[in-house]
Design a protein around this motif. Structure first.
Motif, PDB file in Angstrom:
ATOM      1  N   GLY A 176      63.844  33.812  59.238  1.00 50.41           N
ATOM      2  CA  GLY A 176      63.584  34.412  57.932  1.00 50.41           C
ATOM      3  C   GLY A 176      64.411  33.771  56.831  1.00 50.41           C
ATOM      4  N   LEU A 177      63.946  33.939  55.593  1.00 48.00           N
ATOM      5  CA  LEU A 177      64.543  33.252  54.449  1.00 48.00           C
ATOM      6  C   LEU A 177      65.234  34.220  53.497  1.00 48.00           C
ATOM      7  CD1 LEU A 177      61.567  30.889  53.492  1.00 48.00           C
ATOM      8  CD2 LEU A 177      63.432  30.446  55.118  1.00 48.00           C
ATOM      9  N   VAL A 178      66.287  33.717  52.847  1.00 50.21           N
ATOM     10  CA  VAL A 178      66.882  34.402  51.705  1.00 50.21           C
ATOM     11  C   VAL A 178      66.815  33.438  50.526  1.00 50.21           C
ATOM     12  CG1 VAL A 178      68.890  35.544  50.729  1.00 50.21           C
ATOM     13  CG2 VAL A 178      68.464  35.696  53.184  1.00 50.21           C
ATOM     14  N   ILE A 179      66.160  33.872  49.456  1.00 47.24           N
ATOM     15  CA  ILE A 179      65.969  33.058  48.260  1.00 47.24           C
ATOM     16  C   ILE A 179      66.887  33.613  47.180  1.00 47.24           C
ATOM     17  CG2 ILE A 179      64.276  32.284  46.545  1.00 47.24           C
ATOM     18  CD1 ILE A 179      62.242  33.316  48.952  1.00 47.24           C
ATOM     19  N   VAL A 180      67.806  32.786  46.681  1.00 46.20           N
ATOM     20  CA  VAL A 180      68.802  33.243  45.717  1.00 46.20           C
ATOM     21  C   VAL A 180      68.696  32.413  44.442  1.00 46.20           C
ATOM     22  CG1 VAL A 180      71.250  33.681  45.268  1.00 46.20           C
ATOM     23  CG2 VAL A 180      70.368  33.831  47.613  1.00 46.20           C
ATOM     24  N   VAL A 181      68.510  33.102  43.331  1.00 47.96           N
ATOM     25  CA  VAL A 181      68.548  32.477  42.006  1.00 47.96           C
ATOM     26  C   VAL A 181      69.612  33.190  41.202  1.00 47.96           C
ATOM     27  CG1 VAL A 181      67.274  32.149  39.843  1.00 47.96           C
ATOM     28  CG2 VAL A 181      66.110  31.813  42.036  1.00 47.96           C
ATOM     29  N   ASP A 182      70.479  32.436  40.520  1.00 48.85           N
ATOM     30  CA  ASP A 182      71.478  33.104  39.680  1.00 48.85           C
ATOM     31  C   ASP A 182      71.970  32.169  38.588  1.00 48.85           C
ATOM     32  OD1 ASP A 182      73.062  35.219  38.748  1.00 48.85           O
ATOM     33  OD2 ASP A 182      73.736  35.744  40.768  1.00 48.85           O
ATOM     34  N   HIS A 183      72.638  32.779  37.606  1.00 46.27           N
ATOM     35  CA  HIS A 183      73.176  32.055  36.461  1.00 46.27           C
ATOM     36  C   HIS A 183      74.462  31.330  36.862  1.00 46.27           C
ATOM     37  CE1 HIS A 183      70.434  34.588  34.109  1.00 46.27           C
ATOM     38  NE2 HIS A 183      70.982  35.642  34.695  1.00 46.27           N
ATOM     39  N   ALA A 184      74.526  30.045  36.585  1.00 45.43           N
ATOM     40  CA  ALA A 184      75.661  29.228  37.018  1.00 45.43           C
ATOM     41  C   ALA A 184      76.843  29.332  36.058  1.00 45.43           C
ATOM     42  CB  ALA A 184      75.225  27.772  37.135  1.00 45.43           C
ATOM     43  N   THR A 185      78.018  29.205  36.641  1.00 46.33           N
ATOM     44  CA  THR A 185      79.259  29.026  35.867  1.00 46.33           C
ATOM     45  C   THR A 185      79.602  27.539  35.866  1.00 46.33           C
ATOM     46  OG1 THR A 185      80.661  29.168  37.823  1.00 46.33           O
ATOM     47  CG2 THR A 185      80.194  31.227  36.672  1.00 46.33           C
ATOM     48  N   ALA A 186      80.665  27.221  35.133  1.00 44.01           N
ATOM     49  CA  ALA A 186      81.251  25.900  35.305  1.00 44.01           C
ATOM     50  C   ALA A 186      81.810  25.815  36.722  1.00 44.01           C
ATOM     51  CB  ALA A 186      82.363  25.683  34.284  1.00 44.01           C
ATOM     52  N   ARG A 187      81.791  24.631  37.287  1.00 43.36           N
ATOM     53  CA  ARG A 187      82.265  24.449  38.654  1.00 43.36           C
ATOM     54  C   ARG A 187      83.728  24.896  38.764  1.00 43.36           C
ATOM     55  NH1 ARG A 187      81.164  18.722  41.359  1.00 43.36           N
ATOM     56  NH2 ARG A 187      79.053  19.487  40.900  1.00 43.36           N
ATOM     57  N   GLY A 188      83.995  25.665  39.809  1.00 47.29           N
ATOM     58  CA  GLY A 188      85.358  26.111  40.064  1.00 47.29           C
ATOM     59  C   GLY A 188      85.692  27.476  39.492  1.00 47.29           C
ATOM     60  N   ALA A 218      67.422  24.786  51.193  1.00 44.42           N
ATOM     61  CA  ALA A 218      67.090  24.091  49.948  1.00 44.42           C
ATOM     62  C   ALA A 218      68.117  24.414  48.875  1.00 44.42           C
ATOM     63  CB  ALA A 218      65.695  24.483  49.468  1.00 44.42           C
ATOM     64  N   ASP A 219      68.461  23.396  48.089  1.00 47.22           N
ATOM     65  CA  ASP A 219      69.339  23.524  46.927  1.00 47.22           C
ATOM     66  C   ASP A 219      68.608  22.805  45.798  1.00 47.22           C
ATOM     67  OD1 ASP A 219      71.246  23.434  44.955  1.00 47.22           O
ATOM     68  OD2 ASP A 219      72.878  22.718  46.248  1.00 47.22           O
ATOM     69  N   SER A 220      67.861  23.573  44.998  1.00 49.04           N
ATOM     70  CA  SER A 220      66.938  23.000  44.031  1.00 49.04           C
ATOM     71  C   SER A 220      67.497  23.036  42.611  1.00 49.04           C
ATOM     72  CB  SER A 220      65.618  23.779  44.068  1.00 49.04           C
ATOM     73  OG  SER A 220      64.759  23.377  43.033  1.00 49.04           O
ATOM     74  N   ASP A 221      67.137  22.014  41.830  1.00 51.46           N
ATOM     75  CA  ASP A 221      67.492  21.993  40.412  1.00 51.46           C
ATOM     76  C   ASP A 221      66.300  22.399  39.540  1.00 51.46           C
ATOM     77  OD1 ASP A 221      65.836  19.818  40.642  1.00 51.46           O
ATOM     78  OD2 ASP A 221      67.275  18.348  39.868  1.00 51.46           O
ATOM     79  N   ALA A 222      65.327  23.097  40.135  1.00 51.83           N
ATOM     80  CA  ALA A 222      64.108  23.481  39.415  1.00 51.83           C
ATOM     81  C   ALA A 222      64.400  24.356  38.198  1.00 51.83           C
ATOM     82  CB  ALA A 222      63.148  24.212  40.352  1.00 51.83           C
ATOM     83  N   LEU A 223      65.517  25.081  38.224  1.00 48.54           N
ATOM     84  CA  LEU A 223      65.849  26.000  37.130  1.00 48.54           C
ATOM     85  C   LEU A 223      67.090  25.557  36.374  1.00 48.54           C
ATOM     86  CD1 LEU A 223      65.248  29.351  39.065  1.00 48.54           C
ATOM     87  CD2 LEU A 223      63.601  27.971  37.788  1.00 48.54           C
ATOM     88  N   PHE A 246      71.004  28.118  39.344  1.00 50.27           N
ATOM     89  CA  PHE A 246      70.830  27.448  40.632  1.00 50.27           C
ATOM     90  C   PHE A 246      69.783  28.202  41.432  1.00 50.27           C
ATOM     91  CE2 PHE A 246      74.701  30.104  40.933  1.00 50.27           C
ATOM     92  CZ  PHE A 246      74.370  30.963  41.956  1.00 50.27           C
ATOM     93  N   ALA A 247      69.129  27.494  42.331  1.00 48.14           N
ATOM     94  CA  ALA A 247      68.064  28.073  43.156  1.00 48.14           C
ATOM     95  C   ALA A 247      68.284  27.607  44.578  1.00 48.14           C
ATOM     96  CB  ALA A 247      66.696  27.627  42.638  1.00 48.14           C
ATOM     97  N   LEU A 248      68.630  28.548  45.439  1.00 45.65           N
ATOM     98  CA  LEU A 248      69.012  28.236  46.825  1.00 45.65           C
ATOM     99  C   LEU A 248      68.103  28.985  47.801  1.00 45.65           C
ATOM    100  CD1 LEU A 248      72.866  28.784  46.373  1.00 45.65           C
ATOM    101  CD2 LEU A 248      71.648  26.602  46.294  1.00 45.65           C
TER     102      LEU A 248
END
Length: 254
Positions: A176-188, A218-223, A246-248
Motif C-alpha cells: 500500500g501507498l502513502v502519498i504526502v504533499v506539503d509546503h517546504a521550508t528552507a533545507r535544514g 517517488a520524490d517528485s518536483d511536480a509541485l 514537495f510530493a512524496l
C-alpha cells in the motif's frame, strides 16, 4: 407535434452525457486527465471547493496518478473534504475514509459540511480520531493521502511523526501507498516552522517514514516552485496557492 417528456425521463436524458463521462473515467486504462475532469465536473461539489480547482489542479493530477478505481483510501486530515470528494469520484466503486481529529471538526465547525458530504457521496465514510489513532479498517487501505497537513500533525500535543507513521502502516495492505504533499521550508529548518509558517522540512518527512518501515517510491518536483523563498506563511496572499511543495510517495513493503 410536440412530444412531452416526463420530468424523470428529461432529467435522465440531460444527465446522460455526464453519466457517460463518469463511466468513461472508471473504465480500465482511463487517463488521469479523463478521470480528473470527470471528478471535477461532478455537480454536487460545493462552490467553496470548485473555487479552489485552479490552484489545486497540479496536486489533484499528482494524487490521481497514484489512485485507481476500486481503491480503499484514507484521506488523513481531510479538513472540509476537498480531496475526499475528489477521491470518492476517482475510486469509482471503491471507498474513501475521510478523517479529521475531533478538535478540527469542533474548532472549525466542519461537522455539518462533512456530514452533508457523506450523505451526498455514499462511498465516503467519516472518521473522527487522533492522527496516530486511526482505527484499523476491516479492509486494509490501498492508499493514504496526507495533503498539506503533515506539518499540522507536529502541532498536536505529544506529536511523534514516527509513531504516527507506524500506526498508519498498520492500516495499509502490503504494498500500500502513502502519498504526502506539503509546503517546504528552507533545507535544514526541521519542524521549527510547522506552526509559524505552516511548513515542514522535506527531510523530516523522509526520515520519519524510513524509521516507520516504509520504502520511498517517488520524490517528485511536480509541485515545486523555485520562486518561493520559503520565508512567507503559506496563507500570505503573495504566495498562497503557489508555495513550493514537495510530493512524496512511500510504499509499505510487501
Amino acid at each position: 407535434m410536440k412530444i412531452l417528456l416526463s420530468s424523470a425521463l428529461a432529467l435522465t436524458l440531460l444527465a446522460s452525457p455526464l453519466l457517460a463521462h463518469a463511466q468513461d473515467a472508471c473504465a480500465p486504462g482511463a487517463s488521469v486527465d479523463t478521470r480528473l475532469a470527470a471528478a471535477l465536473a461532478r455537480p454536487d461539489r460545493p462552490d467553496n471547493q470548485t473555487a479552489l480547482d485552479p490552484v489545486r489542479e497540479s496536486e489533484d493530477r499528482f494524487l490521481l496518478s497514484w489512485i485507481k478505481p476500486g481503491d480503499h483510501v484514507l484521506d488523513l486530515g481531510a479538513g472540509g473534504g476537498y480531496s475526499s470528494m475528489l477521491l470518492s469520484a476517482a475510486v469509482c466503486g471503491g471507498s474513501v475514509d475521510s478523517q479529521n481529529p475531533a478538535q478540527w471538526d469542533n474548532a472549525f465547525k466542519q461537522g455539518p459540511a462533512r456530514a452533508a458530504m457523506a450523505q451526498a457521496r455514499p462511498n465516503i465514510h467519516l472518521v473522527q480520531s487522533d492522527f496516530d489513532k486511526v482505527p484499523v479498517p476491516a479492509k486494509p487501505y490501498d492508499a493514504i493521502f496526507i495533503g498539506t497537513i503533515y506539518h499540522d500533525t507536529y502541532n498536536e500535543p505529544g506529536a511523534n511523526g514516527v509513531a504516527m507513521d507506524k500506526a498508519l502502516n498498520a492500516t495499509l495492505k502490503p504494498g500500500g501507498l502513502v502519498i504526502v504533499v506539503d509546503h517546504a521550508t528552507a533545507r535544514g529548518a526541521g519542524t521549527t516552522q510547522t506552526s509559524s509558517l505552516h511548513r515542514i522540512d522535506k527531510q523530516v518527512v523522509l526520515d520519519d517514514f524510513k524509521a516507520a518501515g516504509f520504502e520511498l517510491l517517488a520524490d517528485s518536483d511536480a509541485l515545486a516552485n523555485p520562486a518561493d523563498d520559503h520565508t512567507l506563511k503559506v496563507f500570505d496572499p503573495a504566495i498562497r496557492g503557489h508555495t513550493d511543495r514537495f510530493a512524496l510517495v512511500f510504499k509499505k513493503p510487501e
